[in-house]
Write an enzyme that holds these catalytic residues in place. Sequence first.
Site, PDB file in Angstrom:
ATOM      1  N   SER A  15       0.806  -1.216   0.000  1.00 10.63           N
ATOM      2  CA  SER A  15       0.000   0.000   0.000  1.00 10.63           C
ATOM      3  C   SER A  15       0.840   1.267   0.000  1.00 10.63           C
ATOM      4  O   SER A  15       0.582   2.204  -0.764  1.00 10.63           O
ATOM      5  CB  SER A  15      -0.931  -0.007   1.214  1.00 10.63           C
ATOM      6  N   GLU A  35       8.581  -5.609  -7.126  1.00 14.89           N
ATOM      7  CA  GLU A  35       7.812  -6.434  -6.192  1.00 14.89           C
ATOM      8  C   GLU A  35       8.069  -7.896  -6.530  1.00 14.89           C
ATOM      9  O   GLU A  35       7.826  -8.338  -7.649  1.00 14.89           O
ATOM     10  CB  GLU A  35       6.328  -6.119  -6.290  1.00 14.89           C
ATOM     11  N   CYS A  43      -1.526  -6.243   3.220  1.00 19.18           N
ATOM     12  CA  CYS A  43      -2.946  -5.930   3.383  1.00 19.18           C
ATOM     13  C   CYS A  43      -3.807  -6.690   2.385  1.00 19.18           C
ATOM     14  O   CYS A  43      -4.794  -7.322   2.750  1.00 19.18           O
ATOM     15  CB  CYS A  43      -3.166  -4.427   3.244  1.00 19.18           C
ATOM     16  N   LYS A  51      -8.545 -11.292   5.586  1.00 21.86           N
ATOM     17  CA  LYS A  51      -9.014 -11.428   6.970  1.00 21.86           C
ATOM     18  C   LYS A  51     -10.441 -10.928   7.105  1.00 21.86           C
ATOM     19  O   LYS A  51     -11.284 -11.578   7.734  1.00 21.86           O
ATOM     20  CB  LYS A  51      -8.089 -10.651   7.903  1.00 21.86           C
ATOM     21  N   TYR A  99      -4.080  -2.995  -8.450  1.00 27.43           N
ATOM     22  CA  TYR A  99      -2.893  -2.282  -7.964  1.00 27.43           C
ATOM     23  C   TYR A  99      -1.859  -2.154  -9.073  1.00 27.43           C
ATOM     24  O   TYR A  99      -1.312  -1.069  -9.325  1.00 27.43           O
ATOM     25  CB  TYR A  99      -2.284  -3.029  -6.773  1.00 27.43           C
ATOM     26  N   TYR A 179      -3.832  -7.895  17.790  1.00 29.88           N
ATOM     27  CA  TYR A 179      -4.872  -7.848  16.756  1.00 29.88           C
ATOM     28  C   TYR A 179      -5.057  -9.213  16.078  1.00 29.88           C
ATOM     29  O   TYR A 179      -6.163  -9.739  15.990  1.00 29.88           O
ATOM     30  CB  TYR A 179      -4.479  -6.886  15.637  1.00 29.88           C
ATOM     31  N   GLU A 183      -8.312 -11.751  16.407  1.00 22.05           N
ATOM     32  CA  GLU A 183      -9.139 -11.798  15.203  1.00 22.05           C
ATOM     33  C   GLU A 183      -9.245 -13.222  14.664  1.00 22.05           C
ATOM     34  O   GLU A 183     -10.343 -13.687  14.321  1.00 22.05           O
ATOM     35  CB  GLU A 183      -8.571 -10.856  14.139  1.00 22.05           C
ATOM     36  N   GLY A 263       2.812 -11.499  16.744  1.00 18.47           N
ATOM     37  CA  GLY A 263       3.263 -10.200  16.282  1.00 18.47           C
ATOM     38  C   GLY A 263       3.928 -10.281  14.924  1.00 18.47           C
ATOM     39  O   GLY A 263       4.013 -11.340  14.311  1.00 18.47           O
ATOM     40  N   THR A 312      -2.394  -0.104   7.517  1.00 15.33           N
ATOM     41  CA  THR A 312      -2.393   0.187   6.084  1.00 15.33           C
ATOM     42  C   THR A 312      -2.671   1.655   5.763  1.00 15.33           C
ATOM     43  O   THR A 312      -1.939   2.263   4.962  1.00 15.33           O
ATOM     44  CB  THR A 312      -3.402  -0.725   5.369  1.00 15.33           C
ATOM     45  N   HIS A 437     -32.004   8.267  15.989  1.00 14.28           N
ATOM     46  CA  HIS A 437     -32.709   7.239  16.753  1.00 14.28           C
ATOM     47  C   HIS A 437     -33.625   6.412  15.837  1.00 14.28           C
ATOM     48  O   HIS A 437     -34.251   6.963  14.927  1.00 14.28           O
ATOM     49  CB  HIS A 437     -33.547   7.909  17.844  1.00 14.28           C
ATOM     50  N   GLU A 442     -26.140   6.507  18.677  1.00 10.78           N
ATOM     51  CA  GLU A 442     -26.703   7.670  19.356  1.00 10.78           C
ATOM     52  C   GLU A 442     -26.231   7.776  20.802  1.00 10.78           C
ATOM     53  O   GLU A 442     -26.256   8.858  21.395  1.00 10.78           O
ATOM     54  CB  GLU A 442     -28.234   7.640  19.308  1.00 10.78           C
TER      55      GLU A 442
END
Length: 455
Positions: A15, A35, A43, A51, A99, A179, A183, A263, A312, A437, A442
């Site tokens: 990204s 690349e 990502c 994910k 991309y 995270y 997840e 991690g 990202t 509402h 709210e």
Amino acid sequence: MTATDYDLFVIGGGSGGVRAARIAAGYGAKVALAEEDRYGGTCVIRGCVPKKLFVYASRFGDEFEDARGFGWTAGDVSFDWATLKANKDREILRISQVYEGNLKAKGVTTLDTRAVIDGAGAVKLADGRRVTARTILIATGGRPSRYGDIPGAAHIITSNEAFELEKLPRRILVCGGGYIAVEFASIFAGLGVETTLIHRRDKVLRGFDEDLRDALMEALAQRGIKLVMNEALTGVARDGDSFHVALRGGGSLETDLVLSAIGREPATHGLGLETAGVRTGAKGEIIVDSFSQTTAPGIFAVGDVTDRVNLTPVAIREGHAFADSVFGNKRVQVDHSQVPTAVFTTPELATVGLSEEAARALGHTLDIYKARFRPLRNTVSGRAERMLMKLVVDRDTDRVLGCHVLGPDAAEIVQMAAVALQLGARKADFDATVALHPSVAEELVTMREKWVPAS
């Protein structure tokens, strides 16, 4: 000035790198990007996008179950992992091609190969070619951290492999408390897998507001996820088609799959940084200044490889700011102080600004507003899950310092709250806003009672 092959050479098609290349090319720079895998980076390929698709899939079980409370009669339902995986792969391929197409549309030269630094102002490609550039940008991202040097560590998979499983396990052990760990625990549990989460600390999501941490752990346990805190693995041994896992505390677990989600680390190994004098930190992260400049002239770095705020949208913002600063004649710094973030567990949580604990540590005198309730939908469906909303307010200035939400659509709610905090909104501004509402959001503008801790 000595002639070079390119004005800008970007290493990494994620990204941050893609955004920087496109913006720089838009300013008229001659740009190349290398690349070695697929375009889109972590990502798109093995992070946010797949994910989130898995998260959606894991929540349909709740939808079928809740529908009965609203009068729907659902027939037999079943889940097919192979179908989800194939559709996920198809979508990732589509986005990756977008991309790459966007780069080419801007005139960026794309090189499907590995590139490493080869001294000042030069990179070497995997085929041996040496390319020169006036400016080099490193945007190689990060990679999953391995569990460590324990017997049987080779049996442990990471999030990379979790996206490519050929079949769902009956049981899974997820290691970690950040995270990715929570997840994936939610995803697998939602898909019917017997899930255990093991973490070396007493709570998950270190650094988040304590009320959010406690409420999420309660919700995960209610959903059947077994939480094993203050514990760690000391060995993994295969036992037929399953694994015997030894624990630090002397116990053991049996499981069909062990996933390490402890991690991520900057992907700087073997990049040749030392050849140009690019300095790195203790975790291998590239050290940069507020303009993403490394310690080597002409070499910059953005995104997770710098280990600043590893999200990202932050990498995209850093890449754009770099291109503006270097090629657009606009000196732009990225403000990392007010970044919203979400954790896509079920229920999901999202936050922006300071936690209560961080605000107090900075010396603020606080007023705390909290609401804990069952959303209207849950009252009819019969689901016991409760929502948490919390505002952290500076008492002296009335400024809202933090907004924290746990529950359905938390990310969507906090994204808009982030705009208010970015503008310096006061609690009085929230109070003066007319409520929409009925909605769960709210509550953010109707909370009037300050929270008083029990004595």
